[in-house]
Design a protein around this motif. Sequence first.
Motif, mmCIF file in Angstrom:
data_model
loop_
_atom_site.group_PDB
_atom_site.id
_atom_site.type_symbol
_atom_site.label_atom_id
_atom_site.label_comp_id
_atom_site.label_asym_id
_atom_site.label_seq_id
_atom_site.Cartn_x
_atom_site.Cartn_y
_atom_site.Cartn_z
ATOM 1 N N ALA A 221 0.786 -1.083 0.034
ATOM 2 C CA ALA A 221 -0.092 0.020 -0.036
ATOM 3 C C ALA A 221 0.952 1.209 -0.046
ATOM 4 N N ILE A 222 2.227 1.320 0.706
ATOM 5 C CA ILE A 222 2.948 2.455 1.050
ATOM 6 C C ILE A 222 3.743 2.572 -0.500
ATOM 7 N N ALA A 223 4.239 1.368 -1.184
ATOM 8 C CA ALA A 223 5.100 1.409 -2.196
ATOM 9 C C ALA A 223 4.412 2.114 -3.458
ATOM 10 N N PRO A 224 5.142 3.091 -3.955
ATOM 11 C CA PRO A 224 4.775 3.517 -5.360
ATOM 12 C C PRO A 224 5.018 2.795 -6.580
ATOM 13 N N VAL A 225 3.883 1.848 -6.649
ATOM 14 C CA VAL A 225 4.249 0.626 -7.795
ATOM 15 C C VAL A 225 3.899 1.249 -9.141
ATOM 16 N N PRO A 226 4.663 0.715 -10.312
ATOM 17 C CA PRO A 226 4.371 1.276 -11.586
ATOM 18 C C PRO A 226 2.708 1.435 -11.946
ATOM 19 N N GLY A 379 7.203 8.175 -12.427
ATOM 20 C CA GLY A 379 6.264 7.954 -11.331
ATOM 21 C C GLY A 379 6.497 9.079 -10.395
ATOM 22 N N GLN A 380 6.281 8.354 -9.062
ATOM 23 C CA GLN A 380 6.436 9.416 -7.700
ATOM 24 C C GLN A 380 7.732 10.109 -7.794
ATOM 25 N N LEU A 381 8.617 9.796 -8.514
ATOM 26 C CA LEU A 381 10.143 10.415 -8.527
ATOM 27 C C LEU A 381 9.984 11.771 -9.126
ATOM 28 N N ALA A 382 8.924 11.990 -9.726
ATOM 29 C CA ALA A 382 8.494 13.204 -10.303
ATOM 30 C C ALA A 382 8.554 14.483 -9.245
ATOM 31 N N LEU A 383 8.062 13.961 -7.848
ATOM 32 C CA LEU A 383 7.980 14.760 -6.838
ATOM 33 C C LEU A 383 9.282 14.976 -6.097
ATOM 34 N N THR A 384 10.389 14.228 -6.364
ATOM 35 C CA THR A 384 11.573 14.663 -5.665
ATOM 36 C C THR A 384 12.353 15.931 -6.205
ATOM 37 N N LYS A 385 12.597 16.487 -5.039
ATOM 38 C CA LYS A 385 12.939 17.973 -5.078
ATOM 39 C C LYS A 385 14.421 18.126 -5.705
ATOM 40 N N MET A 386 15.387 17.154 -5.335
ATOM 41 C CA MET A 386 16.834 17.391 -5.534
ATOM 42 C C MET A 386 17.299 15.872 -5.845
#
Length: 480
Positions: A221-226, A379-386
């Motif tokens: 549930a926590i994991a940002p799966v494809p 995926g969710q790496l689009a939200l990583t700031k740096m």
Amino acid sequence: MPIEDTTEFVQKLEAAGELKRVKVQVDSDLEIAEILRRTMYENGPAILFENVKGHTMPVLGNAFGSMKRLQIGLEMDDFTEIGQRIVDMTKMEVPSGFLNKIKKLPELSKMGEIFPKLEKSGPVTEVIEDNPSFGKIPILKTWHKDAGKFITLGLVATKHPETGVRNLGVYRIQIIDDTHALMHWQKHKRGAHHGELSKEKGEKIPAAIIIGGEPATVFSAIAPVPEGLDKYLFAGITRKSGIKTVKCKTQDLEVPANAEIVLEGFVDPSDIRDEGPFGDHTGYYTPVEPYPTFTLTGVMRRQKPIYLTTIVGKPILEDAYIGKVIERSFLPLIRMFHPEVVDFAMPAAGWFQGMAIISIKKRYPGQAKKVMMGLWGTGQLALTKMFIVVDDDINVHDINDVIWAITTRADAARDCTIINNTPTDTLDPASPLVNFGSKLGIDATQKTKEEGFTREIQEKVTVDDATKSLVDSKWSSYGL
């Protein structure tokens, strides 16, 4: 055999010396949270609170608060196994010819074993509440300025209104009264997308809040799966065995049969209320913002359920260890799309969306920026700031090694990339607007002539072999 439920997980943790029981009466209003915070900051054990004021249900916290506990729960030492299983599935060839198909049968049958299985009943259907209420559950208030009590480790089940693909997401849930709560699913999350699709159709979206169950299901549930991968299937991939599901009684949803509690209901995208503040994993209070309302329509539970919860705040707390497993498990998937990547780290102090460090086997000029751009589109790496990209001789898990690379291989003007007007994590307290800000990329790889580095590359300081052998042979005589 994989761990089947929360009770079995508690037993295994206790047998391994990873769990303590608290028998003195404690309050779900602030007291339990402070006990858990102190325990987490001191790298302490999981805690089962057996005597919660006003409730008969015990509370389990810090269950995933160490790598050892996650190894017990997921029954593996190397978490890259999870991502590698997905990679291997994508590479599986479809056999041609009768004999080849026969040869592939054992491999294909193993794939079938990971799919979820719908059952008529399960442990979570032992009790069906006649008068469903949040008030019967020891939901915690965790910080004194929080807007109220919040469910913090509820697995929110929804399904795509058009494709039917099922999702599990972990979103904080603020309790309003006995049958209403606020669903803090952020704009970029899959549950929020399902809600938006339902709103376009003028419909409410069925949802269920799942408490406890198999550790693999909680992790999934926590994991940002494809995108497009059913979370129930991912849980099966994680545990190498399909999970059992049952139908909800009041909503058209399947939920894990081995859960402790299932809170059935629907989210009304048109019923928007102020949610928060809440002390979140950034270490700051998230301010008041509008979110949709969840209405409780039914409760299924075990005869003697355990309430599984977590506490968030300034790192490093329990979520840091879960994040580390996510980091390790998704490394094979990152390598599948970016084969030059050697290793990947998301430091816990950066609350995981704040910073990522990537090492690469560099072969051509500009490759570090190519990797940054690719990951920002994943995926969710689009939200990583740096993003910090280093060479493969740098240990991404040693922040001192990374700082050394930044200060010896990066030039501020040449190697810092700033991209304005990009998506940001909703919880980022520094972005100028909610969900909208900028990215920073630092190329800390050794530059080449093709990249405009005209100086001679300085030689790294290393010990010569003769001196190393001499000291190695005499080391025990030094008395050190």
